[in-house]
Scaffold this active site. Structure first.
Site, PDB file in Angstrom:
ATOM      1  N   ASN A  87     -29.320 -11.814  76.046  1.00  0.00           N
ATOM      2  CA  ASN A  87     -29.369 -11.747  74.580  1.00  0.00           C
ATOM      3  C   ASN A  87     -28.076 -11.164  74.022  1.00  0.00           C
ATOM      4  O   ASN A  87     -27.535 -11.650  73.023  1.00  0.00           O
ATOM      5  CB  ASN A  87     -30.531 -10.860  74.132  1.00  0.00           C
ATOM      6  CG  ASN A  87     -31.870 -11.508  74.339  1.00  0.00           C
ATOM      7  OD1 ASN A  87     -31.960 -12.693  74.614  1.00  0.00           O
ATOM      8  ND2 ASN A  87     -32.917 -10.726  74.210  1.00  0.00           N
ATOM      9  N   ARG A 409     -34.934 -28.786  71.502  1.00  0.00           N
ATOM     10  CA  ARG A 409     -34.585 -28.305  72.844  1.00  0.00           C
ATOM     11  C   ARG A 409     -35.628 -28.847  73.815  1.00  0.00           C
ATOM     12  O   ARG A 409     -36.821 -28.766  73.545  1.00  0.00           O
ATOM     13  CB  ARG A 409     -34.594 -26.771  72.924  1.00  0.00           C
ATOM     14  CG  ARG A 409     -33.621 -26.057  72.015  1.00  0.00           C
ATOM     15  CD  ARG A 409     -33.699 -24.546  72.247  1.00  0.00           C
ATOM     16  NE  ARG A 409     -33.058 -23.805  71.184  1.00  0.00           N
ATOM     17  CZ  ARG A 409     -31.769 -23.483  71.151  1.00  0.00           C
ATOM     18  NH1 ARG A 409     -30.986 -23.877  72.137  1.00  0.00           N
ATOM     19  NH2 ARG A 409     -31.261 -22.791  70.149  1.00  0.00           N
ATOM     20  N   ARG A 439     -28.028 -24.681  69.402  1.00  0.00           N
ATOM     21  CA  ARG A 439     -27.099 -23.700  69.972  1.00  0.00           C
ATOM     22  C   ARG A 439     -27.268 -23.515  71.476  1.00  0.00           C
ATOM     23  O   ARG A 439     -28.363 -23.264  71.965  1.00  0.00           O
ATOM     24  CB  ARG A 439     -27.312 -22.363  69.271  1.00  0.00           C
ATOM     25  CG  ARG A 439     -26.489 -21.224  69.797  1.00  0.00           C
ATOM     26  CD  ARG A 439     -25.121 -21.180  69.180  1.00  0.00           C
ATOM     27  NE  ARG A 439     -25.219 -21.027  67.749  1.00  0.00           N
ATOM     28  CZ  ARG A 439     -24.166 -21.189  66.932  1.00  0.00           C
ATOM     29  NH1 ARG A 439     -23.003 -21.501  67.432  1.00  0.00           N
ATOM     30  NH2 ARG A 439     -24.316 -21.037  65.640  1.00  0.00           N
ATOM     31  N   HIS A 469     -34.819 -28.930  62.903  1.00  0.00           N
ATOM     32  CA  HIS A 469     -35.447 -27.885  63.707  1.00  0.00           C
ATOM     33  C   HIS A 469     -36.960 -28.055  63.791  1.00  0.00           C
ATOM     34  O   HIS A 469     -37.613 -27.384  64.588  1.00  0.00           O
ATOM     35  CB  HIS A 469     -35.102 -26.509  63.112  1.00  0.00           C
ATOM     36  CG  HIS A 469     -35.497 -25.353  63.959  1.00  0.00           C
ATOM     37  ND1 HIS A 469     -36.495 -24.459  63.590  1.00  0.00           N
ATOM     38  CD2 HIS A 469     -35.063 -24.928  65.174  1.00  0.00           C
ATOM     39  CE1 HIS A 469     -36.626 -23.543  64.526  1.00  0.00           C
ATOM     40  NE2 HIS A 469     -35.783 -23.795  65.496  1.00  0.00           N
ATOM     41  N   TYR A 502     -43.489 -19.004  76.170  1.00  0.00           N
ATOM     42  CA  TYR A 502     -43.410 -18.739  74.727  1.00  0.00           C
ATOM     43  C   TYR A 502     -44.787 -18.904  74.115  1.00  0.00           C
ATOM     44  O   TYR A 502     -45.532 -19.810  74.483  1.00  0.00           O
ATOM     45  CB  TYR A 502     -42.472 -19.735  74.025  1.00  0.00           C
ATOM     46  CG  TYR A 502     -40.989 -19.555  74.249  1.00  0.00           C
ATOM     47  CD1 TYR A 502     -40.478 -18.805  75.302  1.00  0.00           C
ATOM     48  CD2 TYR A 502     -40.081 -20.180  73.402  1.00  0.00           C
ATOM     49  CE1 TYR A 502     -39.112 -18.665  75.491  1.00  0.00           C
ATOM     50  CE2 TYR A 502     -38.706 -20.049  73.577  1.00  0.00           C
ATOM     51  CZ  TYR A 502     -38.232 -19.289  74.639  1.00  0.00           C
ATOM     52  OH  TYR A 502     -36.879 -19.159  74.836  1.00  0.00           O
ATOM     53  N   ARG A 610     -41.094 -10.515  65.220  1.00  0.00           N
ATOM     54  CA  ARG A 610     -40.642 -10.221  66.572  1.00  0.00           C
ATOM     55  C   ARG A 610     -39.229  -9.643  66.602  1.00  0.00           C
ATOM     56  O   ARG A 610     -38.946  -8.695  67.324  1.00  0.00           O
ATOM     57  CB  ARG A 610     -40.659 -11.492  67.419  1.00  0.00           C
ATOM     58  CG  ARG A 610     -40.260 -11.266  68.873  1.00  0.00           C
ATOM     59  CD  ARG A 610     -39.894 -12.563  69.552  1.00  0.00           C
ATOM     60  NE  ARG A 610     -38.558 -12.998  69.207  1.00  0.00           N
ATOM     61  CZ  ARG A 610     -38.174 -14.268  69.143  1.00  0.00           C
ATOM     62  NH1 ARG A 610     -39.046 -15.229  69.354  1.00  0.00           N
ATOM     63  NH2 ARG A 610     -36.933 -14.580  68.844  1.00  0.00           N
ATOM     64  N   HIS A 638     -43.349 -16.459  69.667  1.00  0.00           N
ATOM     65  CA  HIS A 638     -42.535 -17.491  69.016  1.00  0.00           C
ATOM     66  C   HIS A 638     -43.290 -18.239  67.915  1.00  0.00           C
ATOM     67  O   HIS A 638     -42.685 -18.948  67.122  1.00  0.00           O
ATOM     68  CB  HIS A 638     -42.050 -18.482  70.090  1.00  0.00           C
ATOM     69  CG  HIS A 638     -41.001 -19.436  69.641  1.00  0.00           C
ATOM     70  ND1 HIS A 638     -41.252 -20.773  69.417  1.00  0.00           N
ATOM     71  CD2 HIS A 638     -39.690 -19.254  69.360  1.00  0.00           C
ATOM     72  CE1 HIS A 638     -40.137 -21.376  69.047  1.00  0.00           C
ATOM     73  NE2 HIS A 638     -39.180 -20.480  68.996  1.00  0.00           N
TER      74      HIS A 638
END
Length: 760
Positions: A87, A409, A439, A469, A502, A610, A638
């Site tokens: 991270n 993704r 990203r 997205h 997730y 979160r 998530h």
């Protein structure tokens, strides 16, 4: 667990947004065909905010706290430490990299909380250094000794028995040495290019005449960082093994010392609209350019590093303030290799395989089940296999004529990609909207976008200037002479790997208005001209009417503000008024201002955030009715859920987008309602209520911006994720291991039907 922190738009929530394009770069001169991105909406008056960058550091400190927690199994603690390191790398690349760009451009505008770029950079340097110090303290003083107590060691070559040293020497000579290249640094050898994040060795050499020389060896990223020695449960760092054999590369010179180091470069990717002709080619070019962007951080082994550090800072034009001297293992994310080692089950969390909801434990086909009623999944407790089966069945069913899907993704070797390709080969109309600018997944997305194209899928790369997205799959099926639409909507990606770690919400529905909206959205993404896209940016699209979906950047922000205002009206009239929101991040000043006003009007607000939260809770006269909590546990939280009490007529929505300027104004996001009463009750009474009741893995945000573990007091020590596992085991059907479920989901449902009968 993997921590998906999607960071960009360095000044998107400030006044700077008026002069900055979506990815944090200066806009090009206006040219024909380029999008004119409007300024982001700003709060009507100054708003009390916490700095978003410092809030992110607080989030990563909560991740580190799991590594420090003695109640967490040891290899899970190591995993959390590795995630903290990963991270931080991404944060340095994107957020800190963007602030460096602002300073170089002499931008002095303040962030929404009042800091200049230089002030932010100073605070971040201090916060990052403290965090790294704590990470190394955790590694060296706690985790490494405890690993050793369980027979797991990270050794130096010279400390190993002779037999193992000899084996490693053979391995080095055959598998490593031929790849290495020594790079001298002198007037005839310019300073070499050093790749982002990769390990290097700086070597200090001395000639017979006493002259000092410096050379660099790049540690190959294609080789494992840690070399395993199974016989003695030991690991050796590859840079340590290389260091033990450096003399073979420098005959006639004495090796005085070697120092491991690595660089972190600005990782922000920016595509200017007037430069783009082919988005796929442009993204590939930008990735190559990103590899050579400025260095923003250097990490170097602390021992005898002065000469190497001086060389690096001078050659790379890096401030000494951006150099960190690491006391031990550089690039701690590579420790994930040890955390995944087999044969140490007692050092891991108790295993859990996602279950199949009882509603799906039948031999009926997936479309028949959906026609009986909407289906809700709460992943990873409910299996992603249901999503895989939905798409695989659509690919194989002769009555399905079209599949339209967004892909943000996904994983390599994806069963979803395989199914879409197979559907196209069978002659179905298959359209995939692929987001090339996700990203750090750009290269992977390019790879499978080309694969889909080769199979005959119509691949579209979304809308230039904003990211797609949202997560949507639309299946069109011929039934009885008519076309019926089936829709899958989700907060999570079509990614089998992350779907096991997730937490996300999925909805399957055949309700016609959902299908109409989904068709309209896909047409918007695939068929609108640049002029029409400009209207979307300016939110002047009256000809787009949505029956169920709320779509960003068209109306998500306005919709949210209206919903909050409605709760204020209910509270003022004495009717039930409440807002519960579970999100990944809350940054947008206008939304925060609206929440403050709702609090002042008496609306009770519970926020489960979160990661980043810029809202300041619990301030008398401003936000005393707002509570903010965060849950960090074995699964990454998530899912995004919003509840409005609405005077007693409760509404529940699920969304792909957080409350951040980039989600409101720079991305295609979806908000969708949960209409079926049983599903609404499950979300409110089970998912939200259980999460809000967590007193083991929950943290409370305080007005000073600090987070403290939530106290148990006299209430039960509820751990929400453990409770969700219990509920899945009690109410769903066991279907074997996860990989098997993904490979044969339809057969697995038939097996689940038998298990369901046996259970009853």
């Amino acid at each position: 667990m993997g921590v998906e922190v999607e960071m960009n738009d360095a000044a998107a929530e400030s006044e700077l947004a008026k002069v900055i394009t979506p990815e944090g770069e200066f806009p090009p001169a206006t040219s024909p065909g380029s999008l004119k991105v409007p300024a982001i909406a700003l709060a009507s008056e100054p708003v009390k905010l916490l700095n978003r960058e410092l809030s992110w550091l607080e989030f990563n400190r909560r991740v580190l706290a799991e590594a420090e927690n003695p109640e967490v199994p040891l290899l899970e603690r190591l995993k959390f430490l590795a995630i903290t390191a990963n991270n931080l790398d991404e944060f340095l690349m994107v957020r800190v990299g963007s602030i460096h760009e602002m300073i170089r451009a002499n931008i002095t505008e303040r962030s929404p909380d009042g800091l200049t770029p230089k002030q932010q950079l100073k605070a971040l340097r201090e916060g990052i250094t403290r965090l790294l110090n704590d990470m190394y303290r955790c590694l060296n003083e706690t985790i490494v000794p405890q690993l050793g107590a369980h027979g797991i060691k990270i050794d130096r070559v010279q400390d190993l028995p002779k037999k193992e040293q000899q084996l490693l020497q053979v391995h080095f000579e055959k598998q490593i040495a031929p790849i290495l290249t020594a790079l001298a640094i002198d007037p005839s050898h310019p300073f070499p290019f050093l790749s982002n994040l990769e390990m290097n060795l700086g070597v200090v050499l001395e000639s017979d005449r006493g002259e000092e020389h410096i050379a660099i060896l790049k540690v190959p990223s294609t080789l494992p960082r840690l070399i395993t020695i199974p016989e003695i449960s030991s690991y050796v760092r590859i840079e340590n093994l290389i260091g033990a054999h450096l003399s073979m590369f420098f005959p006639g010179l004495a090796v005085r010392r070697h120092v491991p180091f690595r660089l972190i470069r600005n990782g922000d990717t920016a595509l200017r609209e007037d430069e783009v002709q082919d988005l796929l080619v442009s993204v590939e070019s930008e990735l190559k350019r990103r590899e050579r962007r400025d260095v923003v951080w250097i990490e170097i082994a602390a021992e005898q590093a002065e000469s190497i550090a001086g060389l690096l800072t001078a050659a790379l034009r890096v401030s000494p303030d951006d150099v960190y001297y690491a006391p031990s293992f550089l690039k701690m994310f590579d420790l994930i290799q040890i955390s995944q080692a087999p044969g140490k089950s007692s050092l891991h969390d108790a295993p859990f395989n996602p279950r199949l909801p009882a509603q799906l434990a039948t031999s009926e086909d997936i479309f028949s089940i959906i026609r009986k009623g909407d289906i809700l999944l709460h992943r990873p407790y409910d299996s992603f296999a249901a999503v895989v089966e939905f798409i695989q069945t659509a690919a194989e069913d002769p009555d399905v004529v079209a599949i339209k899907q967004t892909l943000y993704r996904t994983d390599r070797g994806s069963v979803i990609i395989d199914a879409l390709a197979a559907a196209a080969v069978r002659g179905k109309q298959v359209t995939a909207v692929v987001e090339l600018q996700a990203r750090f997944d750009e290269s992977k997305n390019i790879e499978w976008a080309r694969r889909l194209e080769q199979a005959g899928v119509q691949v579209v790369y979304g809308l230039l200037g904003i990211k797609t997205h949202c997560k949507l799959c639309l299946v069109v099926r011929r039934e009885g002479g008519e076309l019926r639409r089936y829709v899958h909507l989700s907060t999570g990606n079509y990614n089998a790997r992350t779907s096991a770690i997730y937490t996300d919400i999925d909805l399957f529905t055949h309700e016609e208005t959902f299908g109409e909206d989904a068709s309209q959205l896909m047409n918007l993404l695939t068929g609108f001209s640049l002029a029409s896209v400009q209207e979307i940016f300016e939110r002047q699209v009256s000809y787009l009417q949505w029956k169920r979906l709320v779509v960003a950047p068209i109306d998500y922000h306005r919709w949210l503000l209206l919903k909050i205002e409605r709760e204020i009206e209910h509270a003022s009239a004495g009717r039930p008024a409440q807002i519960i929101a579970k999100l990944n991040a809350l940054v947008d000043p206008t939304a925060i201002q609206a929440l403050y006003k709702a609090s002042q009007a008496g609306v009770k607000i519970d926020l489960i955030i979160r990661g980043i939260c810029s809202l300041v809770p619990g301030v008398p006269g401003l936000s005393e009715n707002i509570k903010v909590m965060s849950v960090i546990d074995r699964f990454l939280e998530h899912s995004r859920i919003i509840l409005f009490r609405n005077g007693g007529e409760t509404e529940i929505f699920v969304t792909s987008g957080d409350w951040m300027p980039r989600n409101f104004f720079r991305r295609i996001e979806l908000v969708f309602p949960i209409l079926a009463e049983p599903l609404k009750r499950r979300i409110e009474d089970e998912i939200l209520a259980t999460t809000l009741g967590d007193r083991v893995k929950a943290w409370r945000l305080h007005p000073d911006g600090s987070y403290r573990r939530r106290s148990i007091d006299d209430k039960p020590a509820l751990r929400s994720q453990d409770r969700f596992i219990e509920l899945a085991r009690a109410n769903s059907v066991r279907v074997g291991n996860y990989e098997e479920a993904l490979s044969k989901p339809a057969a697995l449902r038939r097996k689940a039907k038998k298990a369901k009968k046996k259970k009853s």
